[in-house]
Design an enzyme around this catalytic site. Structure first.
Site: not given
Length: 626
Positions: A554, A107, A120, A343
């Site tokens: 996912s 990240y 997301p 995220h």
């Protein structure tokens, strides 16, 4: 490349069980300390499983070459053993040998924009309001629900989740409110204002590209009621009607290095600095969006997914965001709503648990009267726009609009059956859907590809994710057999069951800390930390192929009839997220228009056909005793 897989967000199997707790001071800390540490898997086991994972995705010649590199790496007293010992030492000294490395690698050091590439979105069911009044009433109730959830976090009465009878790490829940990502020149950071004397008392509300600081607590410490919040939101709406404001939030959509430069530039001005700090410190952001352009019902959900991910571009709602904020709830005037989240602090399940709570809360009738106290005007956050900042905004707009045009996203509601069907066949719904994805991809491209499915490591303290590698020797045998005239239905059904069983076994192995991907990453990062030359194993073409996830997938189950969505992790790949409900399955499939070989609607078509064909196959063939 490993940074690119950071966004997969799922828990791999079934809904989590919850157990409510009475308040005990320090309860969270006691729970955390009782959790086991993440293990370092045995080196030889990981290397054997790595070679097995490569078999379906590389040629026999490439495999032979990699086998030699693995043999060299695993020699007694060799580089592999040295790195393994380094990892084991690290595991003894830290709460979790992986979590800091993963946060940085996946990240904070990832430099592509968080928009599309990392953050997301979630598409919630369309609300039935069609005007400003309805929008503000719903937003007020939603904020009240967020504050209700926040009370459980603050009091440490949040129900502990269990999976397979094991308690899970709850740390991510304590990171998602009052937090924000801060851009840096080479690595970003995260700030959190959830604890201590400086605890946040306000949210940020954005309307018409203008930001407001809204205090959400009364002077006695009680949260504002929905009626009080509605009054405050109306004040914000009326104050933000003028449209000649620069969309300062667009800056957060840029490449992280560009945004870091613009951020430092922005903060040179004292007013700007105070406004940015107010956004960063807020509990969350609520974005009151302009209505989406009208579209036909069949593409409506896909357009909402795009709105959640990027806001629709500089001419629509993208300026109505601060994408570095961990949680941004989005409520548009036409009833479309959802959320986008940064995220780095959390995977999908804690976000969805919060959303489930908030959505249920919005359905509750109002109880009792609101205090009749005068509420101060919400504070408008002002920005002084210099020519240099104006230039940064214009560049960010151009870059964002290119990204918006490039994202191809399709939300598909598969109505023919839900998770009930595979369960009736004694097959894991997740494994069934993953096999359908394998079949769809194979029929489209006549080959298997590296596939990422996220597995939760929350059985361990500070656990994040590992990879379930859905492409296996067994999955390849099944997909190759499916359209083969040489195989009987019985043989195909047996191969399907065997492949779903193999997926189930890999999933169980992954959630217990024995998958290969994070271990291999750890060995690689240990080599960098030890300043030894990079082992050939990690410079190998096969390793690059294994880490190039054409399918990044996912499962994020929710009680709410919603679906999470995210962008692909490679230029020629797909991002696939799904929420299996009892009678239907919600899918969000993304690809990039700039890749001639990928098409989200085409993938949706092949996926639907795969699911139906697999059902027909299982219904036609008697159950074997596998």
């Amino acid at each position: 490349m490993l940074a690119l897989v950071a966004r997969a967000t799922a828990r791999p199997c079934g809904l989590l069980k919850q157990m409510p707790l009475n308040k005990i001071t320090g309860r969270f800390q006691l729970h955390q300390e009782a959790l086991p540490h993440l293990p370092v898997p045995p080196l030889q086991q990981t290397l054997d499983r790595y070679l097995l994972a490569l078999q379906p995705i590389i040629s026999p010649e490439e495999l032979s070459h990699t086998q030699q590199l693995v043999a060299e790496f695993r020699k007694p007293g060799g580089v592999g053993e040295r790195l393994q010992k380094g990892l084991e030492r690290r595991a003894k000294k830290t709460e979790n040998w992986l979590s800091d490395w993963w946060l940085k690698t996946a990240y904070l050091e990832y430099r592509l924009p968080v928009v599309v590439h990392s953050s997301p979105g979630v598409v919630l069911p369309k609300q039935d309001f069609l005007d400003r009044q309805g929008q503000l009433r719903f937003a007020a109730k939603l904020i009240e629900g967020i504050l209700d959830f926040k009370t459980m976090i603050d009091n440490e009465t949040l129900p502990v989740e269990y999976m397979g009878g094991k308690p899970l790490c709850m740390n991510q829940y304590y990171q998602i409110l009052s937090s924000c990502r801060i851009p840096g020149p080479k690595r970003d950071s995260i700030v959190n204002y959830a604890k201590g004397k400086k605890q946040s008392r306000h949210i940020t509300v954005v309307h018409n590209f203008q930001f407001f600081e809204l205090d959400v607590y009364n002077s006695d410490g009680s949260p504002l009621t929905a009626d009080q919040l509605f009054i405050q939101l109306e004040k914000i709406w009326n104050t933000s009607l003028q449209t000649n404001k620069e969309p300062i939030g667009i800056l957060t959509t840029n490449h992280r290095n560009s945004w870091a430069k613009a951020y430092n530039n922005l903060l040179k001005d004292k007013t700007n600095k105070e406004s940015v700090r107010a956004i960063e410190k807020s509990i969350c952001t609520v974005c009151l969006d302009a209505p989406m352009p009208r579209v036909s019902d069949d593409i409506y959900k896909s357009r909402v997914a795009a709105q959640m991910l990027h806001g629709g571009g500089s001419r629509l709602n993208s300026g109505n965001r601060w994408f570095d904020k961990t949680l941004q709830f989005i409520v548009a005037e036409d009833g479309s709503c959802g959320l986008v989240y940064e995220h780095a602090p959390s995977e999908g399940p804690p976000i969805v648990a919060l959303l489930d709570h908030v959505v249920e809360f919005t359905k509750k009738p109002e109880t009792g009267k609101s205090p009749t106290v005068h509420l101060p005007m919400p504070k408008k956050l002002r920005f002084n726009i210099t020519p240099e900042i104006k230039n940064d905004i214009e560049k960010a707009k151009q870059n964002l609009n290119i990204m918006v045009e490039d994202l191809d996203i399709k939300v598909m509601v598969f109505h023919q059956f839900g998770k009930g069907f595979p369960k009736s066949e004694k097959i894991s719904p997740d494994a069934f859907i993953q096999l359908a994805l394998q079949l769809a991809y194979y029929r489209m491209y006549s080959r298997a590809c590296a596939t990422y499915e996220s597995a939760s490591l929350r059985m361990f303290r500070l656990g994040r994710t590992d990879t379930i590698r859905s492409t296996s020797v067994d999955s390849l045998k099944f997909v190759q057999s499916m359209d083969s005239p040489d195989k009987s239905d019985q043989e195909k059904a047996d191969l399907l069951r065997r492949a779903t069983q193999a997926h189930r076994e890999y999933t169980d192995m992954a959630i217990r800390g024995n998958a290969i991907d994070r271990h291999l990453l750890g060995l690689k990062l240990q080599a960098i930390e030890d300043l030894v030359s990079m082992p050939e194993l990690f410079m190998d073409t096969a390793y690059a192929v294994a880490m190039h996830f054409n399918l990044s997938t996912s499962q994020v189950p929710a009680k709410t009839d919603c679906v999470m969505c995210f962008g692909p992790v490679v230029p020629d790949g797909y991002g696939v997220c799904y929420n299996p409900m009892e009678e239907h399955i919600n899918f969000a499939i993304s690809a990039f228009n700039s890749c001639a070989d990928t098409n989200a609607a085409r993938m949706a078509h092949y996926l639907e056909k795969a699911l139906l064909d697999m059902r027909i196959l299982l219904q036609a063939a008697p159950k074997s005793k596998l």
